[in-house]
Structure formats: C-alpha cells, structure tokens
Enzyme design. Structure first.
Site, PDB file in Angstrom:
ATOM      1  N   HIS A   1      -6.168  -1.458   6.549  1.00 34.92           N
ATOM      2  CA  HIS A   1      -6.098  -2.332   7.725  1.00 34.92           C
ATOM      3  C   HIS A   1      -7.429  -2.453   8.465  1.00 34.92           C
ATOM      4  O   HIS A   1      -7.897  -3.544   8.767  1.00 34.92           O
ATOM      5  CB  HIS A   1      -5.044  -1.828   8.724  1.00 34.92           C
ATOM      6  CG  HIS A   1      -3.688  -1.576   8.114  1.00 34.92           C
ATOM      7  ND1 HIS A   1      -3.160  -2.370   7.138  1.00 34.92           N
ATOM      8  CD2 HIS A   1      -2.758  -0.627   8.353  1.00 34.92           C
ATOM      9  CE1 HIS A   1      -1.949  -1.919   6.806  1.00 34.92           C
ATOM     10  NE2 HIS A   1      -1.689  -0.858   7.526  1.00 34.92           N
TER      11      HIS A   1
ATOM     12  N   HIS B   1      -0.413  -5.875   5.663  1.00 37.77           N
ATOM     13  CA  HIS B   1       0.304  -6.689   6.650  1.00 37.77           C
ATOM     14  C   HIS B   1      -0.567  -7.030   7.859  1.00 37.77           C
ATOM     15  O   HIS B   1      -0.278  -7.967   8.583  1.00 37.77           O
ATOM     16  CB  HIS B   1       1.637  -6.033   7.055  1.00 37.77           C
ATOM     17  CG  HIS B   1       1.531  -4.900   8.013  1.00 37.77           C
ATOM     18  ND1 HIS B   1       1.192  -3.629   7.633  1.00 37.77           N
ATOM     19  CD2 HIS B   1       1.723  -4.834   9.349  1.00 37.77           C
ATOM     20  CE1 HIS B   1       1.186  -2.842   8.691  1.00 37.77           C
ATOM     21  NE2 HIS B   1       1.498  -3.533   9.754  1.00 37.77           N
TER      22      HIS B   1
ATOM     23  N   LYS C   1       0.833  -1.185   0.000  1.00 38.27           N
ATOM     24  CA  LYS C   1       0.000   0.000   0.000  1.00 38.27           C
ATOM     25  C   LYS C   1       0.882   1.255   0.000  1.00 38.27           C
ATOM     26  O   LYS C   1       2.042   1.132   0.381  1.00 38.27           O
ATOM     27  CB  LYS C   1      -0.926   0.008   1.214  1.00 38.27           C
ATOM     28  CG  LYS C   1      -0.180   0.152   2.553  1.00 38.27           C
ATOM     29  CD  LYS C   1      -1.135   0.291   3.677  1.00 38.27           C
ATOM     30  CE  LYS C   1      -1.332   1.722   4.087  1.00 38.27           C
ATOM     31  NZ  LYS C   1      -0.388   2.212   5.080  1.00 38.27           N
TER      32      LYS C   1
HETATM   33  C1  BG6 Z   1       1.199   1.197   8.170  1.00 36.70           C
HETATM   34  C2  BG6 Z   1       0.902   2.657   8.244  1.00 36.70           C
HETATM   35  O1  BG6 Z   1       0.492   0.607   7.120  1.00 36.70           O
HETATM   36  O2  BG6 Z   1       0.847   0.572   9.399  1.00 36.70           O
HETATM   37  C3  BG6 Z   1       1.647   3.292   9.391  1.00 36.70           C
HETATM   38  O3  BG6 Z   1       1.277   3.295   7.027  1.00 36.70           O
HETATM   39  C4  BG6 Z   1       1.353   2.558  10.680  1.00 36.70           C
HETATM   40  O4  BG6 Z   1       1.308   4.671   9.523  1.00 36.70           O
HETATM   41  C5  BG6 Z   1       1.558   1.052  10.518  1.00 36.70           C
HETATM   42  O5  BG6 Z   1       2.217   3.063  11.683  1.00 36.70           O
HETATM   43  C6  BG6 Z   1       1.068   0.305  11.751  1.00 36.70           C
HETATM   44  O6  BG6 Z   1       1.442  -1.040  11.673  1.00 36.70           O
HETATM   45  P1  BG6 Z   1       1.646  -1.919  12.981  1.00 36.70           P
HETATM   46  O7  BG6 Z   1       1.879  -3.296  12.476  1.00 36.70           O
HETATM   47  O8  BG6 Z   1       2.815  -1.337  13.705  1.00 36.70           O
HETATM   48  O9  BG6 Z   1       0.387  -1.792  13.775  1.00 36.70           O
END
Ligand code: BG6
Length: 491
Positions: free
Chosen positions: A242, A180, A150
């Site tokens: 997400h 992810h 993304k």
């Molecule tokens: C990313 C965002 O996709 O996900 C970020 O672009 C964010 O801004 C991150 O900090 C959060 O991922 P995780 O796995 O740390 O919750």
C-alpha cells in the site's frame, strides 16, 4: 450530483474463499453495491467456492447475513437483496484434490461466453494449486481473468516463485494483483490532481518541495489475525504494497496516457530509483515499534504481546522510514513514511510540504509565515486541503494567517463514497489493469524491502515500545525532527 454508471458485460465471478472473511466483509457488499448502482448486465452470477460443504441456499443465507452486518444504515434494500441472492451459487471444491471441480465446470459451462473471473481470496500457499486445477479442468476461456490478493510473497524469492506459479497457467494480461489502496477514491484523485491540473506539476519537484510525508495510521490492533500478522509485521503488511504504491503515484513521472502499461512503467521507475536501505544505514533510516498496553478507540487495550498466545515477539506493529528517490526530480527530498497499529487514530494521508518563501518582506508583527502544504487525505474524511498564507481579515494591520482551502469530497459532491473493492472488482471485468500491480512492480517493491528486513536482522534492530493510542515510539519523532521537520499529526 449523480455519478455516471456504465454497465459492464455479463460475468461469472468465482470467489475462492467465498465463505471467508474477505468475501463476507468486502467482496459481497461491494458486488451488491454495484448491482444496486445498475452496473450489472444480465445474466451475471457470483459463485462462492471453498472447502465448506454448503448448499446454494446456505450460501445465500451466509451472504444475506454478511450484507445485514456490513452494509451501512439504509443500504439494505429487500428487493435488491432478493435479486442479489438469486445470482449467488455455491460449489464446494478442494484446492488439493479433484473434489468439486467437475461441478464447477458444469456451472461455468452454462455461461461459456461471459467474462469469467476467478478471485483467490485464500492463503497464497494454495494460489498455485488452484491455478493448476483451473487449468487442468479446462476452465480458462478467452475472457478469463484471475485476481490475487496480497500477500504476494514474504520476500523477493517467494514472490518470484508465486508469480512463476500463477504465470505458468495465466498470461500477465489475465492476472490482476489487487492492492485495495489503489481503489480508494483519493488515490485516484491524486492522479487527477497531478495530471488534470496545470497548477501543481511545475512545482512538483525538488526545486519547490521540501519533503513528503505518507502516513497510514490505524487505531485497530490485530483483529484476530495474530497468526498471519506476527509472521509479517508492518513493513511486509503495509509498506511493501500500500505505502509504496502511494509513494509511486506521488513521485512518478507523467505517463503518456492512463493506459495500464504507461502508468505501471512510470511507477516501476520510481521503485527502481528508491535508494537502498540496508545493514549500513538501516538504523539511521528506519524505526521499528511495537505497541504496549494503553488506550485506543475510547477504552483500555492490551499490548501486542498480550494479544499473542506465545507472548514473545520482535515483530514490528509500527514502522517509520526515511526514504529517498535517486533521480533528478526528487534529489534531496526525503519521503518520510510511517504506518502502525493501535495509533492515536485512523488516519491516512499524503502531505506535500513546499519550500518556505525565499525572503520575508513582512514585519515581525505580521507573524510567522508557514510553508504551504498540500494534504491529500485518504481516510477517514477523504479530500484535499491546500494551506495558504493570507492576511487576517479585518482591521488591525497586516497580520498573516495560515488557512486551508478545504475540499472534502463527500460533502462537496454529496455522493456515496464507494468502497475501494467496488471499483477494482469492476475493473477486472472491464479488463483494465491500470489500478493493479504488474509482476515487475511487486518484485521491485520486494527488492527494496528485502535489504531492510535483512538489515534489521544483521543489526539486531529491536522493536521500540509505544503506548497504544499514541503516534508511535519517540524514536519515530526523532527520525523526522533531527532533520528539523515534524510529523503532520492532525486527525
Ligand atoms: C490490509 C492489511 O492490507 O490493509 C491490514 O493487511 C490493514 O493489516 C488494512 O488493517 C488496512 O486497510 P484500510 O483500507 O482499512 O486502510
């Protein structure tokens, strides 16, 4: 308890943006872990590609430093690292010219029959150029896949364009759009919880569920990504992908199997059933916030505007939304979602609140009965909690108490919690798309998000300030409290 590892076929992973931030923080450590766990078959190679003029040796040094920096204590094993570095190669390529592509072809031709994966850890602006070069230089074999990160667009039009561009060169079954969050253990556990137990499914609907909350709270700020973040904001950065994926897995019908099309068909139906939020209702259904100076992670932190060079911005670093799904299962059940930077802690969870008991038979002296909650915790401490009312143990008459059946995965199974990328990188090699977004899903998500963005513009909806280290603007609290409910804020 040890987990079962099934080795994948030998592969060549070409990482465009191989010397960039994502490769350094996530991809190289994740691949190292898969090697250590015994998942690779030989010969397997990882080929970094980017514009930087590095030699193989310099790239190996870069990877070694990345592992030293990002592996946890005790995970850096000299012998394993040596083996890992020996499978690394580097080719300087330019997405916009022919420089380097012949060399890449030469290296890849040494492994014509292996699974070949191209990972685009680069700005989406060059997805099209790279895909075209891959095609023009005849790098696509029967066993080739492409992985894209993304953001896939910044609205529906740009997402359509991007999908078209990649789709010109690759078939949909070769395209792995990574989110992810789908690789996180608890997210997959949500499916196990719902579909491998008979207990919850009969209750999983508007007759028994009062509301759902999805929170993805971060304590970090911009982390040097101001340039991107200020053009995106929390809705595009976190909700479009997400959070909507979490919402889909929570709300979808039971797919007929775990087959990737069956699962994604059901998620798509949820996205399409989301009730529109647009200029007519955006102010009632959404709150935008932006952090001001405050304290976070134990120290004073700057406000958002101070982190930006320009110092002026109406970009939201926090968003809360009351969403609704227009179908029989979820009619009248609000899904409150919120996400933000510089909040009171790092905490992501899905909370299902069941309806209260219809009639209370206990005396006032027994105390209040609290509605049951199922808390699916993604981070930091992954696990599931089910709250239940019980009798307070011991003498003293009938007094009721709300307790949690607590299933904290790491503690219960004593296994290393793999990073989301580990699972997803291997799914690409296995050609399993279940945990990846299909084209129509991405587009349906934008189709719901676009009118919110436009609605904000039309209504001139400003960001509300919140102090860093809190749970967001007071308007977000009002969003849920005016419905007689409260956010679940336990860290
Ligand atoms: C990313 C965002 O996709 O996900 C970020 O672009 C964010 O801004 C991150 O900090 C959060 O991922 P995780 O796995 O740390 O919750």
């Amino acid at each position: 308890m040890s987990s079962q590892i099934i080795p994948v076929e030998p592969f060549d992973y070409v990482v465009f943006g191989g010397s960039g931030d994502l490769a350094e923080r996530k991809l190289l450590p994740a691949l190292y872990h898969r090697q250590v766990e015994g998942q690779f078959s030989e010969p397997t190679r990882i080929i970094g590609a980017s514009r930087s003029a590095l030699s193989n040796e310099e790239y190996r040094k870069f990877a070694d430093a990345a592992l030293k920096e990002h592996l946890k204590k005790g995970e850096y094993d000299e012998a394993e690292v040596k083996k890992f570095l020996a499978r690394l190669f580097y080719v300087p390529v330019d997405a916009r010219s022919d420089a380097g592509w012949d060399q890449l072809k030469k290296i890849l031709d040494e492994g014509k029959d292996r699974v070949r994966a191209f990972y685009l850890a680069v700005a989406p602006g060059i997805f099209g150029d790279i895909s075209q070069k891959i095609h023009d230089h005849k790098l696509i074999t029967k066993q080739t896949r492409i992985v894209v990160e993304k953001p896939i667009g910044r609205d529906l039009d740009s997402a359509l364009q991007l999908n078209d561009t990649i789709g010109k060169v690759f078939k949909e079954e070769q395209i792995f759009r990574i989110d992810h969050y789908l690789g996180k253990e608890t997210v997959q556990n949500l499916m196990a919880l719902r579909f491998a137990n008979a207990l919850y499914e009969p209750l999983w609907n508007a007759n028994h569920i009062d509301h759902v909350q999805i929170t993805v709270a971060e304590s970090v700020g911009l982390e040097g990504r101001a340039g991107y973040y200020d053009t995106a904001g929390a809705l595009r950065d976190m909700v479009q992908n997400h959070i909507l994926q979490l919402l889909c897995l929570t709300a979808m019908e039971i797919p007929s199997s775990m087959d990737s099309e069956a699962v994604r068909d059901e998620k798509l139906k949820v996205l399409r059933a989301l009730k529109p939020i647009n200029a007519s209702n955006v102010e009632q259904a959404t709150v935008r916030g932006q952090y001001r100076a405050g304290a976070s992670s134990g120290g004073p932190v700057k406000g958002y505007l101070d982190e930006l060079e320009g110092g002026v911005s109406n970009t939201e670093t926090f968003v809360a939304i009351k969403a609704e799904i227009g179908n029989w299962r979820w009619a009248g059940v609000p899904f409150y979602i919120r996400t933000g930077k510089r909040l009171a802690g790092r905490m992501s969870e899905i909370v299902i609140t069941f309806k209260p008991i219809p009639h209370n038979i206990f005396d006032q002296s027994a105390g209040r009965t609290v509605a049951n909650q199922l808390i699916i915790r993604l981070q930091p401490d992954e696990g599931v909690k089910q709250s239940l009312m019980i009798k307070d143990p011991g003498p003293g008459g009938m007094r009721l108490r709300n307790v949690s059946l607590d299933m904290s995965f790491a503690a219960a199974f004593n296994v290393r919690n793999p990073d989301a990328y580990e699972r997803l990188l291997m799914d690409v090699i296995r050609s399993n798309q279940t945990l990846f977004m299909r084209r129509d899903e991405v587009e349906a998500a934008w189709d719901w998000v676009d009118p919110i963005l436009k609605g904000w513009e039309t209504a001139g909806q400003q960001v509300q300030g919140y102090t860093a280290g809190t749970w967001g603007p007071s308007q977000a609290i009002a969003l849920i409290e005016r419905d007689g409910r409260t956010w679940h804020d336990d860290i």
